[in-house]
Design a protein around this motif. Sequence first.
Motif, PDB file in Angstrom:
ATOM      1  N   ALA A  67       1.834  -1.068  -7.005  1.00 12.31           N
ATOM      2  CA  ALA A  67       1.159  -0.238  -6.009  1.00 12.31           C
ATOM      3  C   ALA A  67       1.514   1.229  -6.199  1.00 12.31           C
ATOM      4  CB  ALA A  67       1.534  -0.694  -4.598  1.00 12.31           C
ATOM      5  N   ASN A  68       2.779   1.492  -6.514  1.00 12.60           N
ATOM      6  CA  ASN A  68       3.175   2.882  -6.722  1.00 12.60           C
ATOM      7  C   ASN A  68       2.547   3.435  -7.992  1.00 12.60           C
ATOM      8  OD1 ASN A  68       4.632   5.098  -5.646  1.00 12.60           O
ATOM      9  ND2 ASN A  68       6.135   4.877  -7.296  1.00 12.60           N
ATOM     10  N   PHE A 108      10.634   3.834   1.810  1.00  8.68           N
ATOM     11  CA  PHE A 108      10.327   3.237   3.103  1.00  8.68           C
ATOM     12  C   PHE A 108      10.852   4.043   4.285  1.00  8.68           C
ATOM     13  CE2 PHE A 108      10.040  -0.273   0.180  1.00  8.68           C
ATOM     14  CZ  PHE A 108       9.081  -1.126   0.703  1.00  8.68           C
ATOM     15  N   VAL A 109      11.692   5.047   4.069  1.00  9.00           N
ATOM     16  CA  VAL A 109      12.357   5.734   5.182  1.00  9.00           C
ATOM     17  C   VAL A 109      11.910   7.189   5.241  1.00  9.00           C
ATOM     18  CG1 VAL A 109      14.563   6.382   6.213  1.00  9.00           C
ATOM     19  CG2 VAL A 109      14.371   4.246   4.926  1.00  9.00           C
ATOM     20  N   ARG A 110      11.501   7.609   6.426  1.00 10.62           N
ATOM     21  CA  ARG A 110      11.143   9.017   6.635  1.00 10.62           C
ATOM     22  C   ARG A 110      12.312   9.806   7.210  1.00 10.62           C
ATOM     23  NH1 ARG A 110       4.946  10.223   8.158  1.00 10.62           N
ATOM     24  NH2 ARG A 110       5.808  12.265   7.716  1.00 10.62           N
ATOM     25  N   SER A 111      13.038   9.210   8.175  1.00  9.50           N
ATOM     26  CA  SER A 111      14.152   9.948   8.762  1.00  9.50           C
ATOM     27  C   SER A 111      15.092   8.989   9.471  1.00  9.50           C
ATOM     28  CB  SER A 111      13.649  11.001   9.758  1.00  9.50           C
ATOM     29  OG  SER A 111      13.052  10.380  10.884  1.00  9.50           O
ATOM     30  N   VAL A 112      16.326   9.446   9.630  1.00  7.10           N
ATOM     31  CA  VAL A 112      17.323   8.727  10.419  1.00  7.10           C
ATOM     32  C   VAL A 112      18.023   9.749  11.299  1.00  7.10           C
ATOM     33  CG1 VAL A 112      19.366   7.256  10.410  1.00  7.10           C
ATOM     34  CG2 VAL A 112      17.687   7.057   8.557  1.00  7.10           C
ATOM     35  N   THR A 113      18.082   9.454  12.580  1.00  2.14           N
ATOM     36  CA  THR A 113      18.787  10.328  13.511  1.00  2.14           C
ATOM     37  C   THR A 113      19.750   9.505  14.346  1.00  2.14           C
ATOM     38  OG1 THR A 113      16.975  10.093  15.109  1.00  2.14           O
ATOM     39  CG2 THR A 113      16.928  12.031  13.670  1.00  2.14           C
ATOM     40  N   ALA A 164       0.846  -1.196   0.000  1.00  2.00           N
ATOM     41  CA  ALA A 164       0.000   0.000   0.000  1.00  2.00           C
ATOM     42  C   ALA A 164       0.880   1.245   0.000  1.00  2.00           C
ATOM     43  CB  ALA A 164      -0.919   0.006   1.216  1.00  2.00           C
ATOM     44  N   VAL A 165       0.544   2.205  -0.854  1.00  3.57           N
ATOM     45  CA  VAL A 165       1.334   3.425  -1.018  1.00  3.57           C
ATOM     46  C   VAL A 165       0.417   4.638  -0.879  1.00  3.57           C
ATOM     47  CG1 VAL A 165       2.790   4.769  -2.609  1.00  3.57           C
ATOM     48  CG2 VAL A 165       2.997   2.268  -2.516  1.00  3.57           C
ATOM     49  N   GLU A 166       0.927   5.676  -0.272  1.00  5.43           N
ATOM     50  CA  GLU A 166       0.175   6.911  -0.105  1.00  5.43           C
ATOM     51  C   GLU A 166       0.285   7.766  -1.362  1.00  5.43           C
ATOM     52  OE1 GLU A 166      -0.290   9.933   3.533  1.00  5.43           O
ATOM     53  OE2 GLU A 166       1.702  10.001   2.635  1.00  5.43           O
ATOM     54  N   GLY A 195       4.425   8.849  -2.131  1.00  6.70           N
ATOM     55  CA  GLY A 195       5.210   7.644  -2.401  1.00  6.70           C
ATOM     56  C   GLY A 195       5.571   6.868  -1.158  1.00  6.70           C
ATOM     57  N   ARG A 196       5.050   7.271  -0.012  1.00  2.00           N
ATOM     58  CA  ARG A 196       5.354   6.546   1.221  1.00  2.00           C
ATOM     59  C   ARG A 196       4.674   5.183   1.218  1.00  2.00           C
ATOM     60  NH1 ARG A 196       4.038  11.877   4.802  1.00  2.00           N
ATOM     61  NH2 ARG A 196       6.101  12.849   4.677  1.00  2.00           N
ATOM     62  N   VAL A 197       5.460   4.152   1.472  1.00  2.00           N
ATOM     63  CA  VAL A 197       4.896   2.815   1.609  1.00  2.00           C
ATOM     64  C   VAL A 197       4.294   2.719   2.998  1.00  2.00           C
ATOM     65  CG1 VAL A 197       5.345   0.347   1.556  1.00  2.00           C
ATOM     66  CG2 VAL A 197       6.599   1.869   0.017  1.00  2.00           C
TER      67      VAL A 197
END
Length: 802
Positions: free
Chosen positions: A571-572, A588-593, A391-393, A397-399
Amino acid sequence: MSPDGYQQGAGNGYQYGAGGGPRPASGEPGAGRRPVAPRRRRNRLLAALAVAALVAGIGLIGGIYYVDSVPAPTDLKLPESTTVYYSDGRTAMATLGAENRTIVPYDQMVDGPKQAIVAAEDRTFWTNRGIDFTGVLRAAWSNLTGGQRQGASTITQQYARVAADLKGVTYSRKLREAVIAWKLDDKYSKQEILGYYLNTVPFGRGAYGIEAAAQAYFGKTVRRDAPAAKQLTVAEAMVLCAMVKQPEANPDDPAGQPGYDPRRGPKARQNSIERWNYIRDGMVRLNYLTPDQAANLAYPDSVKPVDPNAGQSGLDKPTGQVVNHVLSELRQTDPFKNKPADYIANGGFKIVTTIDKRVQDAAEASADINRDSAPAEVRGQPKNWRAALVAVEPGTGRVLGYYGGNNGNSPDYAGWYYDEKGEARGYGQHPPGSSFKAYDLAAAVQQNISVKQHFDSPDTKEFPESGRTKGSPAGPIRNAEHAPCQPDCALWEATVASLNVTYFELTEKLGTAKVVDLATRAGIDSMWKDVPGNPHPQRVELRGHPGEETAKQFSTEVGIGQYGITVADHANGMATLAAHGKRSDEHFVRSVTKGDDKVYDEQLTQSDLGLDREAVNQLDWTLRQVKAAKLGNGWDSAGKTGTWQAGQSTTQNVHTWMVGYTGALAAAVWLGTDDGKPLKTRSGSYEVYGATGPAPIWRQFMEQATAALKLDPDKYRFEAPAFPDDTPATPSGPPPAPTTAAPAPTTERPSPTGSPTPTCEPSRCVSPTPSARPTPSRTRTVSPSPRRTPPPTRPAAGPTPG
């Protein structure tokens, strides 16, 4: 730790009093307190003068700086493992990395590691006062005069550095390290300090302390009460103690500075052997070994291979597949590119994914056909049945949900990814059959072909230009089902009835290149083709390779879904159609801290298919007529089913699909088998089609996910088309009005093209030499906005094969 985060030990070319005196014949050397000799008093004076001069000269370090308490190993806060979170940033999905530590009291350890670490890191350990005075002064002078930074330290200083979390190689750090070491030496015995050190220092592979290292590298223990065969040997202890100098590869130069883990490559192995020899010589000079014992000692080749999954949790769940894609995606970004394989896992990062737990729960409940929560039509079927759902928004493009299998080590039926070695992994590709017609239709309306335009649609038709004639091996194109409109059908009617003859003609009319280009720009990044002499389909990279040359690799059959694509890409593609033809990159990634530092942030971009409002409305309207796409919860929805047959059979299917979207969510579902055999129900029937297998999964998921997201369907209504060409009504009557009633399943049949269906073993379905994915072209950064009626003017609104 160095500023780059990898440990640089004390052996940096400096030998601390090599041959620093023989070990007494009885008792532990250094036991108890020692009188301060005149030479040591002079050294203390020199150190005090150096400290005073530097503090007075630069004013950086106040007296309070040196009165910190020094924690014992049990009180230390070691670097955190990397944790992967759902999109809320609070709910953990998985823990990565092998960080582990088991404290073993000093008097319960075997002697080998105690002796080897002294020979490796601080040969005057039993006689010094905890500080390398010369090293402190050298570091201070070098740094003050702009010379090369110096990093030599005693074992006591090294423990002080770790205990006080001191980083870098600067004179201010060296000074604080020295003062804390001085305090340690005054407060604790040498045995206590060495025990603290051995239980604390990093050895690589996420192992902190000698016991964890013994387990990680040799599967042994340092406990003296263990069976002799399980105890770490002296030679093995020397290998581990060699690691302390640099336990991990330098992430900025892993090839040039790979460290001392012998299983990380030839250079690292050579480093380990040379360091091992250095330790052996030191043990002779310190009387830990006799020359004969040293000569008979062999470098051990029993070091265990690096296990990238060691210590990880959460990979045994369906979201383990998500973690695979997260790591693959990050390895292609600048902060993580060309770093060691376990750099992310052992880096102490916080990774926030795009996966919404509410959507993921709905995906697993619907697509895991072994659960009681799965739709009745697919629940409890034969063991070789498999399903995948992505499922994609739309607009980002967010899965939001991903189900490719039951755990991270099982075949991924929804897509593919690059593993830690850069090799493509996954199963992911399946011929989409008639579900691919959504892109043919989009290409048609883009070229101003109305969905009410009529096509000659007999049950069977020859296409000489494409080689589909009665005399050809594959024969003419045949429709799998008869529609009321035949033999003269409007395009929308042919779509609902999934007429192959109509869509084959449409693909010829548009040209294969236009269909492939539209599908690529919508989200189909890869497609698989058959290669003569190769039993497995080979991946063709579409993204970044537009034009006739790429399209020539595919025949007109592309328009009826002969060539494999992934569930994730499909899906995309649906998300692009849901976003009015605005494609966003699936990710698949929003952020990395790491701590308070932002390491990576998603880039939301859009590119435009070039569909005007009327084209979008006609596309949505047509796909709304597909009965299997009707939701029973009040949402406007659109979709397409698809099947692909087994070999030349017209009644047995290997691949079935349901794809579609609302204005807020797009999803693709594949249902097939894990062995390439036709789908056969538990009752023995082969009557499994897109509308009867994957469609119930798709509908259940879409209804549950939209309900869980608590979105208002009225904000995402589709707009009716104007049909400005006013094409006459079709022979079968005017188009039906859209409804929201629950659909009656259609019986879409497989495409009887005569083309064999490519199959392959799950572990071998990826092209052996996949090309690296091109970096998607970026047009502009956007923020997602909901779809409304009338469609709003939005800024122009995804990567895996198998």
